[in-house]
Design a protein around this motif. Sequence first.
Motif, PDB file in Angstrom:
ATOM      1  N   ASP A  19      42.577  43.496  40.425  1.00 26.72           N
ATOM      2  CA  ASP A  19      42.441  42.773  41.689  1.00 26.72           C
ATOM      3  C   ASP A  19      40.967  42.415  41.854  1.00 26.72           C
ATOM      4  O   ASP A  19      40.156  43.229  42.289  1.00 26.72           O
ATOM      5  N   LEU A  20      40.636  41.187  41.490  1.00 26.10           N
ATOM      6  CA  LEU A  20      39.259  40.694  41.607  1.00 26.10           C
ATOM      7  C   LEU A  20      39.163  39.643  42.706  1.00 26.10           C
ATOM      8  O   LEU A  20      38.329  38.738  42.639  1.00 26.10           O
ATOM      9  N   THR A  21      40.017  39.777  43.699  1.00 26.60           N
ATOM     10  CA  THR A  21      40.006  38.830  44.816  1.00 26.60           C
ATOM     11  C   THR A  21      38.614  38.776  45.431  1.00 26.60           C
ATOM     12  O   THR A  21      38.039  39.808  45.785  1.00 26.60           O
ATOM     13  N   GLY A  22      38.064  37.570  45.531  1.00 28.69           N
ATOM     14  CA  GLY A  22      36.730  37.404  46.106  1.00 28.69           C
ATOM     15  C   GLY A  22      35.599  37.755  45.159  1.00 28.69           C
ATOM     16  O   GLY A  22      34.424  37.727  45.561  1.00 28.69           O
ATOM     17  N   GLN A  23      35.934  38.093  43.897  1.00 28.42           N
ATOM     18  CA  GLN A  23      34.910  38.433  42.909  1.00 28.42           C
ATOM     19  C   GLN A  23      34.920  37.399  41.787  1.00 28.42           C
ATOM     20  O   GLN A  23      35.909  36.701  41.574  1.00 28.42           O
ATOM     21  N   PRO A  24      33.819  37.293  41.049  1.00 23.97           N
ATOM     22  CA  PRO A  24      33.807  36.352  39.919  1.00 23.97           C
ATOM     23  C   PRO A  24      34.717  36.833  38.799  1.00 23.97           C
ATOM     24  O   PRO A  24      35.042  38.027  38.715  1.00 23.97           O
ATOM     25  N   PRO A  25      35.175  35.936  37.941  1.00 27.81           N
ATOM     26  CA  PRO A  25      36.001  36.342  36.796  1.00 27.81           C
ATOM     27  C   PRO A  25      35.248  37.321  35.898  1.00 27.81           C
ATOM     28  O   PRO A  25      34.019  37.338  35.861  1.00 27.81           O
ATOM     29  N   TYR A  26      36.026  38.119  35.164  1.00 22.69           N
ATOM     30  CA  TYR A  26      35.452  39.083  34.218  1.00 22.69           C
ATOM     31  C   TYR A  26      35.943  38.726  32.815  1.00 22.69           C
ATOM     32  O   TYR A  26      37.126  38.461  32.610  1.00 22.69           O
ATOM     33  N   LEU A  27      35.030  38.723  31.855  1.00 21.75           N
ATOM     34  CA  LEU A  27      35.364  38.408  30.473  1.00 21.75           C
ATOM     35  C   LEU A  27      35.361  39.687  29.648  1.00 21.75           C
ATOM     36  O   LEU A  27      34.329  40.352  29.532  1.00 21.75           O
ATOM     37  N   GLN A  28      36.524  40.036  29.097  1.00 28.22           N
ATOM     38  CA  GLN A  28      36.668  41.259  28.305  1.00 28.22           C
ATOM     39  C   GLN A  28      36.831  40.910  26.836  1.00 28.22           C
ATOM     40  O   GLN A  28      37.761  40.207  26.437  1.00 28.22           O
ATOM     41  N   ASP A  29      35.904  41.414  26.013  1.00 25.85           N
ATOM     42  CA  ASP A  29      35.973  41.201  24.566  1.00 25.85           C
ATOM     43  C   ASP A  29      36.828  42.287  23.917  1.00 25.85           C
ATOM     44  O   ASP A  29      36.760  43.458  24.297  1.00 25.85           O
ATOM     45  N   VAL A  30      37.620  41.875  22.911  1.00 31.60           N
ATOM     46  CA  VAL A  30      38.518  42.799  22.220  1.00 31.60           C
ATOM     47  C   VAL A  30      38.429  42.566  20.715  1.00 31.60           C
ATOM     48  O   VAL A  30      38.575  41.426  20.250  1.00 31.60           O
ATOM     49  N   VAL A  31      38.175  43.638  19.962  1.00 30.70           N
ATOM     50  CA  VAL A  31      38.281  43.588  18.503  1.00 30.70           C
ATOM     51  C   VAL A  31      39.733  43.916  18.170  1.00 30.70           C
ATOM     52  O   VAL A  31      40.253  44.959  18.592  1.00 30.70           O
ATOM     53  N   PRO A  32      40.419  43.063  17.447  1.00 28.12           N
ATOM     54  CA  PRO A  32      41.868  43.251  17.260  1.00 28.12           C
ATOM     55  C   PRO A  32      42.229  44.467  16.421  1.00 28.12           C
ATOM     56  O   PRO A  32      41.428  44.966  15.632  1.00 28.12           O
ATOM     57  N   ASN A  33      43.461  44.923  16.610  1.00 21.05           N
ATOM     58  CA  ASN A  33      44.092  45.918  15.758  1.00 21.05           C
ATOM     59  C   ASN A  33      45.102  45.189  14.862  1.00 21.05           C
ATOM     60  O   ASN A  33      45.571  44.104  15.213  1.00 21.05           O
ATOM     61  N   PRO A  34      45.484  45.770  13.737  1.00 21.59           N
ATOM     62  CA  PRO A  34      46.447  45.099  12.844  1.00 21.59           C
ATOM     63  C   PRO A  34      47.880  45.249  13.331  1.00 21.59           C
ATOM     64  O   PRO A  34      48.764  45.726  12.620  1.00 21.59           O
ATOM     65  N   CYS A  35      48.112  44.831  14.577  1.00 21.07           N
ATOM     66  CA  CYS A  35      49.417  45.031  15.221  1.00 21.07           C
ATOM     67  C   CYS A  35      49.876  43.743  15.896  1.00 21.07           C
ATOM     68  O   CYS A  35      49.069  43.006  16.469  1.00 21.07           O
ATOM     69  N   VAL A  36      51.167  43.507  15.871  1.00 22.58           N
ATOM     70  CA  VAL A  36      51.785  42.436  16.653  1.00 22.58           C
ATOM     71  C   VAL A  36      51.989  42.942  18.080  1.00 22.58           C
ATOM     72  O   VAL A  36      52.285  44.116  18.304  1.00 22.58           O
ATOM     73  N   ASN A  37      51.801  42.065  19.071  1.00 23.81           N
ATOM     74  CA  ASN A  37      52.015  42.409  20.475  1.00 23.81           C
ATOM     75  C   ASN A  37      53.004  41.447  21.115  1.00 23.81           C
ATOM     76  O   ASN A  37      52.925  40.227  20.892  1.00 23.81           O
ATOM     77  N   ARG A  80      40.087  37.854  14.337  1.00 22.20           N
ATOM     78  CA  ARG A  80      38.713  37.869  14.846  1.00 22.20           C
ATOM     79  C   ARG A  80      38.703  38.395  16.284  1.00 22.20           C
ATOM     80  O   ARG A  80      39.748  38.491  16.932  1.00 22.20           O
ATOM     81  N   MET A  81      37.523  38.731  16.756  1.00 24.69           N
ATOM     82  CA  MET A  81      37.383  39.157  18.146  1.00 24.69           C
ATOM     83  C   MET A  81      37.831  38.029  19.081  1.00 24.69           C
ATOM     84  O   MET A  81      37.617  36.850  18.788  1.00 24.69           O
ATOM     85  N   TYR A  82      38.463  38.401  20.186  1.00 21.33           N
ATOM     86  CA  TYR A  82      38.829  37.398  21.169  1.00 21.33           C
ATOM     87  C   TYR A  82      38.421  37.888  22.555  1.00 21.33           C
ATOM     88  O   TYR A  82      38.144  39.079  22.767  1.00 21.33           O
ATOM     89  N   THR A  83      38.361  36.965  23.503  1.00 24.35           N
ATOM     90  CA  THR A  83      37.901  37.271  24.858  1.00 24.35           C
ATOM     91  C   THR A  83      38.996  36.950  25.856  1.00 24.35           C
ATOM     92  O   THR A  83      39.559  35.848  25.841  1.00 24.35           O
ATOM     93  N   LYS A  84      39.315  37.921  26.700  1.00 21.73           N
ATOM     94  CA  LYS A  84      40.322  37.753  27.744  1.00 21.73           C
ATOM     95  C   LYS A  84      39.622  37.514  29.091  1.00 21.73           C
ATOM     96  O   LYS A  84      38.776  38.312  29.507  1.00 21.73           O
ATOM     97  N   ARG A  85      39.965  36.432  29.747  1.00 27.35           N
ATOM     98  CA  ARG A  85      39.399  36.100  31.055  1.00 27.35           C
ATOM     99  C   ARG A  85      40.303  36.697  32.142  1.00 27.35           C
ATOM    100  O   ARG A  85      41.506  36.395  32.202  1.00 27.35           O
ATOM    101  N   ILE A  86      39.743  37.537  32.971  1.00 24.07           N
ATOM    102  CA  ILE A  86      40.485  38.194  34.047  1.00 24.07           C
ATOM    103  C   ILE A  86      39.943  37.684  35.377  1.00 24.07           C
ATOM    104  O   ILE A  86      38.738  37.762  35.639  1.00 24.07           O
ATOM    105  N   GLU A  87      40.828  37.168  36.206  1.00 28.05           N
ATOM    106  CA  GLU A  87      40.392  36.644  37.500  1.00 28.05           C
ATOM    107  C   GLU A  87      41.513  36.755  38.526  1.00 28.05           C
ATOM    108  O   GLU A  87      42.690  36.912  38.177  1.00 28.05           O
ATOM    109  N   GLY A  88      41.119  36.694  39.795  1.00 28.13           N
ATOM    110  CA  GLY A  88      42.098  36.809  40.873  1.00 28.13           C
ATOM    111  C   GLY A  88      42.779  38.163  40.872  1.00 28.13           C
ATOM    112  O   GLY A  88      42.146  39.196  40.692  1.00 28.13           O
ATOM    113  N   LYS A  89      44.083  38.152  41.049  1.00 27.46           N
ATOM    114  CA  LYS A  89      44.880  39.377  41.056  1.00 27.46           C
ATOM    115  C   LYS A  89      46.054  39.192  40.119  1.00 27.46           C
ATOM    116  O   LYS A  89      46.696  38.131  40.111  1.00 27.46           O
ATOM    117  N   GLY A  90      46.359  40.201  39.321  1.00 23.21           N
ATOM    118  CA  GLY A  90      47.471  40.040  38.405  1.00 23.21           C
ATOM    119  C   GLY A  90      47.781  41.280  37.602  1.00 23.21           C
ATOM    120  O   GLY A  90      47.143  42.330  37.750  1.00 23.21           O
TER     121      GLY A  90
END
Length: 273
Positions: A46-64, A80-90
């Motif tokens: 819940d980042l209501t009223g806050q700026p988005p957060y960028l989370q970097d992830v180094v992958p695992n050898p797994c299907v999701n 490769r590493m990927y970045t997840k953008r988290i914003e608002g509420k979810g």
Amino acid sequence: MPNPTQNRSMGILQLSEGEKKFQLRRYAPSEKLQHFVKHYWVVSWDLTGQPPYLQDVVPNPCVNLVMEDHRSGIYGVSSRMYTKRIEGKGQVFGVKFHPGGFYPFIRTALSNLTDQSLALEEIFGADAADYEQQLRSAADPADRIALTEALFIKHLPPQDKTIILINQIIDRIKIDRELAKVEQICDTFHLNKRKLQRLFNQYVGISPKWVIKLYRLQNAAEAMDTGREHDTLKLSADLGFYDQSHFIKDFKSIIGKTPDGYAKPAALQDIRA
């Protein structure tokens, strides 16, 4: 209600900072699905009223399998590493399969799914639409897990002994820092190099050499994140790299920064705290 499992960061970079922005819970599968599924996971924020957060992830050898508004699907291993953008509420609900654990469901080489995704109906047919609709109405993790397990059990393939071998190899890679070359894996598990590469292409989606690289760099980033080690020369030696220059090159190729550049923000956080 399933009990959350306790795990390492598993490739989530600078997790202590991320946990100020989101909550991550992991849950073990039932006995029937333990052969295929590593765990279920739930990320909420819940980042209501806050700026988005960028989370970097180094992958695992797994299907999701990932259930998220507008982005639900089955995601192959990321190379490769990927970045997840988290914003608002979810909230996002997911299933992490064991390395190789998704292969019996799809029966084609997982290298075809690397850095790609599938719609659920491509694996689960007409049942996928009902599942997605029911999941949207289920807010509790226990209910979501129950719905997911019912879907999997309905489409459950036979157990595959090769999955056990794949996970034995990968578990050994994770814990044995001396295991730095594919040839060493072949010697340890009495496998022909070509057969080993073929198994990883079919069941995992990335090469054994790439798996070695990913886990060593995960270990390096985690050591810096937790403050256990900021000396890159010592860290490269501890992780079994040939020399410091190879460590720096590999780290930057995946993380996008040199080890020193990556460690500085964490060090600054320690000082400010």
